[in-house]
Design an enzyme around this catalytic site. Sequence first.
Site, PDB file in Angstrom:
ATOM      1  N   TYR A   1       0.848  -1.191   0.000  1.00  0.00           N
ATOM      2  CA  TYR A   1       0.000   0.000   0.000  1.00  0.00           C
ATOM      3  C   TYR A   1       0.882   1.239   0.000  1.00  0.00           C
ATOM      4  CZ  TYR A   1      -3.007   3.776   1.628  1.00  0.00           C
ATOM      5  OH  TYR A   1      -3.661   4.970   1.730  1.00  0.00           O
TER       6      TYR A   1
ATOM      7  N   GLU B   1      -3.649   7.438  -3.970  1.00  0.00           N
ATOM      8  CA  GLU B   1      -3.466   6.134  -3.332  1.00  0.00           C
ATOM      9  C   GLU B   1      -3.247   5.057  -4.383  1.00  0.00           C
ATOM     10  OE1 GLU B   1      -5.975   4.820   0.299  1.00  0.00           O
ATOM     11  OE2 GLU B   1      -6.984   3.916  -1.407  1.00  0.00           O
TER      12      GLU B   1
END
Length: 367
Positions: A100, A186
Amino acid sequence: MKLYEYAAKEIFSKYDIPIPASTLVSDADGAEEAARKMGEVVIKAQVLTGGRGKAGGIARASSPEEANIQAKRILGMSIKGFPVKKVLIEEYREPIKEMYLGITIDRTKKSPVIMASPQGGIDIEETAKNSPEQITMMHINPLTGIHEYQARMLANSLDRNKSPELINIIKKLYCVFIDNDCQLVEINPLARTKDGIIALDGKMVIDDNALFRQDFSQEETGSLEELARKNGMSYVGLDGEIGCIVNGAGLAMATLDMIKHYGGTPANFMDVRAGANAQQVKTALEIVSSNKNVKSIIINIFGGLTKCDEVAKGIIEIFPEIKIPLVVRLSGTNELEGRAMLGKYGIQMASSTEEAAKGVVGLGHSN
């Protein structure tokens, strides 16, 4: 403003952040044709909300015929109230490891913050709750930008063996964040594959206040958020059953908290902002009542620049068309006039946020 995944990835590509080959299509035949060129593919619903995978909006297909079937199924879906009008057909890249990487604004520190975790593919909130030690956070001075040592520390926390590649991607993602006036950017998952590091998903949220200096060609979505923004208001959809219309972000958050306190679940955040006129209030009611999950609506207005009689006028103009019960709290400028106007229509009134929240939760439970 939220961007679709395909739009976010187009921006990633301009900054040389690796992404899979993909094609955006609006029908099953287009999906089949794209899969015939790519081989094994992933069909991904393009909607401005999370939870696509859990809702069945993402599927793999190993043949063109299967891609056709899956695309037809997904294009007929509605995910959290968002109809799927287009799907992204993307070549399948098998992840060896999922990570991530995200950047947002830490308003307390008044600076961007980069978050990195070697555990990707799931909600970062879930990782933060269950394995907080797996998240590395790095605040970046907005005047100096990201330093080499900061990028290296973040890269090493993700995958020390792939540090050079990751450093490069981290720096480029920070440029995406700054150049495009992002509130959030993101990549989840950022995957290590046999061919290198690649962004398998992308999410971007642009600051509405900076849209005047950005040139985004993304098509209009027809979403409630977009409709509210065009009318000078803020709307965020939630998963509950009680519609909320409030002026001022602070009062709106307090109203949502009070609804939760009395056992209700808000269906939205809606700030009509200071100085809202009758037409804006009418539009706000149209937006909130269009959510099929809404069983009751609270209107909580503190009149300063906003005049309570203007609010009442907007409510009255649309009230006959709304079949959802309302609880209205008016306080401040022209309060007595506004309350008198609404009283003629038998609309339930409240004298405080607490009373209004308790009343609207009761109405919601009875419908």
